[in-house]
Design a protein around this motif. Structure first.
Motif, PDB file in Angstrom:
ATOM      1  N   VAL A  26       0.791  -1.205  -0.149  1.00  0.00           N
ATOM      2  CA  VAL A  26       0.082   0.128   0.086  1.00  0.00           C
ATOM      3  C   VAL A  26       0.858   1.397   0.100  1.00  0.00           C
ATOM      4  O   VAL A  26       0.758   2.125  -0.815  1.00  0.00           O
ATOM      5  CB  VAL A  26      -1.076   0.113   1.291  1.00  0.00           C
ATOM      6  CG1 VAL A  26      -1.738   1.194   1.048  1.00  0.00           C
ATOM      7  CG2 VAL A  26      -1.996  -1.097   0.935  1.00  0.00           C
ATOM      8  N   GLY A  27       1.831   1.263   1.141  1.00  0.00           N
ATOM      9  CA  GLY A  27       2.608   2.561   1.178  1.00  0.00           C
ATOM     10  C   GLY A  27       3.520   2.604   0.199  1.00  0.00           C
ATOM     11  O   GLY A  27       4.032   3.681  -0.427  1.00  0.00           O
ATOM     12  N   ALA A  28       4.364   1.428  -0.513  1.00  0.00           N
ATOM     13  CA  ALA A  28       5.231   1.480  -1.460  1.00  0.00           C
ATOM     14  C   ALA A  28       4.638   1.940  -2.752  1.00  0.00           C
ATOM     15  O   ALA A  28       5.311   2.702  -3.462  1.00  0.00           O
ATOM     16  CB  ALA A  28       5.732  -0.035  -1.620  1.00  0.00           C
ATOM     17  N   ALA A  56       3.637   6.615  -6.678  1.00  0.00           N
ATOM     18  CA  ALA A  56       2.665   7.417  -7.210  1.00  0.00           C
ATOM     19  C   ALA A  56       3.107   8.940  -7.240  1.00  0.00           C
ATOM     20  O   ALA A  56       3.200   9.703  -8.082  1.00  0.00           O
ATOM     21  CB  ALA A  56       1.487   7.246  -6.561  1.00  0.00           C
ATOM     22  N   ASN A  57       3.777   9.303  -5.853  1.00  0.00           N
ATOM     23  CA  ASN A  57       4.175  10.632  -5.604  1.00  0.00           C
ATOM     24  C   ASN A  57       5.212  10.884  -6.586  1.00  0.00           C
ATOM     25  O   ASN A  57       5.740  12.007  -6.363  1.00  0.00           O
ATOM     26  CB  ASN A  57       4.335  10.983  -4.098  1.00  0.00           C
ATOM     27  CG  ASN A  57       3.043  11.154  -3.402  1.00  0.00           C
ATOM     28  OD1 ASN A  57       2.097  11.153  -3.960  1.00  0.00           O
ATOM     29  ND2 ASN A  57       3.155  10.539  -1.986  1.00  0.00           N
ATOM     30  N   ASN A  68      -2.414   4.914 -12.094  1.00  0.00           N
ATOM     31  CA  ASN A  68      -2.138   3.567 -11.912  1.00  0.00           C
ATOM     32  C   ASN A  68      -1.651   3.064 -10.700  1.00  0.00           C
ATOM     33  O   ASN A  68      -2.104   2.240 -10.165  1.00  0.00           O
ATOM     34  CB  ASN A  68      -1.163   3.228 -13.160  1.00  0.00           C
ATOM     35  CG  ASN A  68      -0.990   1.866 -13.187  1.00  0.00           C
ATOM     36  OD1 ASN A  68      -1.864   1.071 -13.233  1.00  0.00           O
ATOM     37  ND2 ASN A  68       0.101   1.150 -12.989  1.00  0.00           N
ATOM     38  N   LYS A  69      -0.895   3.830  -9.853  1.00  0.00           N
ATOM     39  CA  LYS A  69      -0.181   3.522  -8.887  1.00  0.00           C
ATOM     40  C   LYS A  69      -1.166   3.547  -7.606  1.00  0.00           C
ATOM     41  O   LYS A  69      -1.220   3.079  -6.720  1.00  0.00           O
ATOM     42  CB  LYS A  69       1.095   4.219  -8.620  1.00  0.00           C
ATOM     43  CG  LYS A  69       2.103   4.135  -9.548  1.00  0.00           C
ATOM     44  CD  LYS A  69       3.014   3.048  -9.144  1.00  0.00           C
ATOM     45  CE  LYS A  69       4.431   2.854 -10.044  1.00  0.00           C
ATOM     46  NZ  LYS A  69       4.394   3.103 -11.285  1.00  0.00           N
ATOM     47  N   ILE A  70      -1.864   4.870  -7.804  1.00  0.00           N
ATOM     48  CA  ILE A  70      -2.946   4.889  -6.799  1.00  0.00           C
ATOM     49  C   ILE A  70      -3.816   3.824  -6.772  1.00  0.00           C
ATOM     50  O   ILE A  70      -4.329   3.177  -5.864  1.00  0.00           O
ATOM     51  CB  ILE A  70      -3.730   6.329  -7.073  1.00  0.00           C
ATOM     52  CG1 ILE A  70      -2.826   7.470  -6.936  1.00  0.00           C
ATOM     53  CG2 ILE A  70      -4.966   6.358  -6.249  1.00  0.00           C
ATOM     54  CD1 ILE A  70      -2.358   7.463  -5.391  1.00  0.00           C
ATOM     55  N   ILE A 112      -9.429   6.480   1.410  1.00  0.00           N
ATOM     56  CA  ILE A 112      -8.935   7.470   0.870  1.00  0.00           C
ATOM     57  C   ILE A 112      -8.301   7.214  -0.525  1.00  0.00           C
ATOM     58  O   ILE A 112      -8.206   8.141  -1.366  1.00  0.00           O
ATOM     59  CB  ILE A 112      -7.510   7.735   1.787  1.00  0.00           C
ATOM     60  CG1 ILE A 112      -7.756   8.530   3.228  1.00  0.00           C
ATOM     61  CG2 ILE A 112      -6.447   8.651   1.123  1.00  0.00           C
ATOM     62  CD1 ILE A 112      -6.726   8.376   4.433  1.00  0.00           C
ATOM     63  N   PHE A 113      -7.682   6.058  -0.791  1.00  0.00           N
ATOM     64  CA  PHE A 113      -7.193   5.729  -2.014  1.00  0.00           C
ATOM     65  C   PHE A 113      -8.180   5.752  -3.307  1.00  0.00           C
ATOM     66  O   PHE A 113      -8.110   6.129  -4.165  1.00  0.00           O
ATOM     67  CB  PHE A 113      -6.306   4.654  -2.090  1.00  0.00           C
ATOM     68  CG  PHE A 113      -4.929   4.850  -1.393  1.00  0.00           C
ATOM     69  CD1 PHE A 113      -4.155   5.775  -1.873  1.00  0.00           C
ATOM     70  CD2 PHE A 113      -4.549   4.016  -0.141  1.00  0.00           C
ATOM     71  CE1 PHE A 113      -2.829   5.944  -1.352  1.00  0.00           C
ATOM     72  CE2 PHE A 113      -3.413   4.240   0.268  1.00  0.00           C
ATOM     73  CZ  PHE A 113      -2.454   5.379  -0.055  1.00  0.00           C
TER      74      PHE A 113
END
Length: 118
Positions: free
Chosen positions: A48-50, A55-56, A66-68, A109-110
């Motif tokens: 999740v965090g990776a 994404a950032n 895509n990353k989100i 959130i995502f």
């Protein structure tokens, strides 16, 4: 709070979530069945965090989107594994409440970020 502050805060939050997942995973009993779940939840919970961090640092808006979506999917999968752990009664219910709440909040959130990109 501006976007940069929000992003940094969410990166920290997802890293803390990953650590919580790994600590929970370490508490699972040692059996063939729990080993499968331990591996799965460790992968999805840390992903999740990776993926949010990636994404950032994305190269384009489609790459970001895509990353989100991947982070959203991994959060959903983590909730699934938490539910399995809960129903197998491998961890006391009271120990799962906070991590389950956080997993659901991260998923929300995502999901919201993803929907707002359209």
């Amino acid at each position: 709070m501006d976007n940069k502050e929000f992003s940094k805060g969410l990166e920290l939050r997802t890293k803390k979530f990953a650590i919580s997942i790994l600590k929970l995973s370490a508490q699972l009993p040692y059996s063939v069945e729990s080993k499968v779940i331990r591996n799965q939840i460790s992968k999805s919970g840390t992903s999740v965090g990776a993926n949010y961090r990636e994404a950032n640092r994305s190269r384009s808006k489609p790459d970001f989107a895509n990353k989100i979506k991947i982070a959203e999917s991994e959060a959903s999968e983590t909730i699934y594994w938490l539910e399995i752990i809960q129903e197998m009664e491998w961890i006391a219910e009271f120990k799962l409440v906070d991590i389950m709440k956080e997993a659901n909040e991260l998923l929300a959130i995502f999901t919201s970020i993803s929907k707002n990109l359209k």
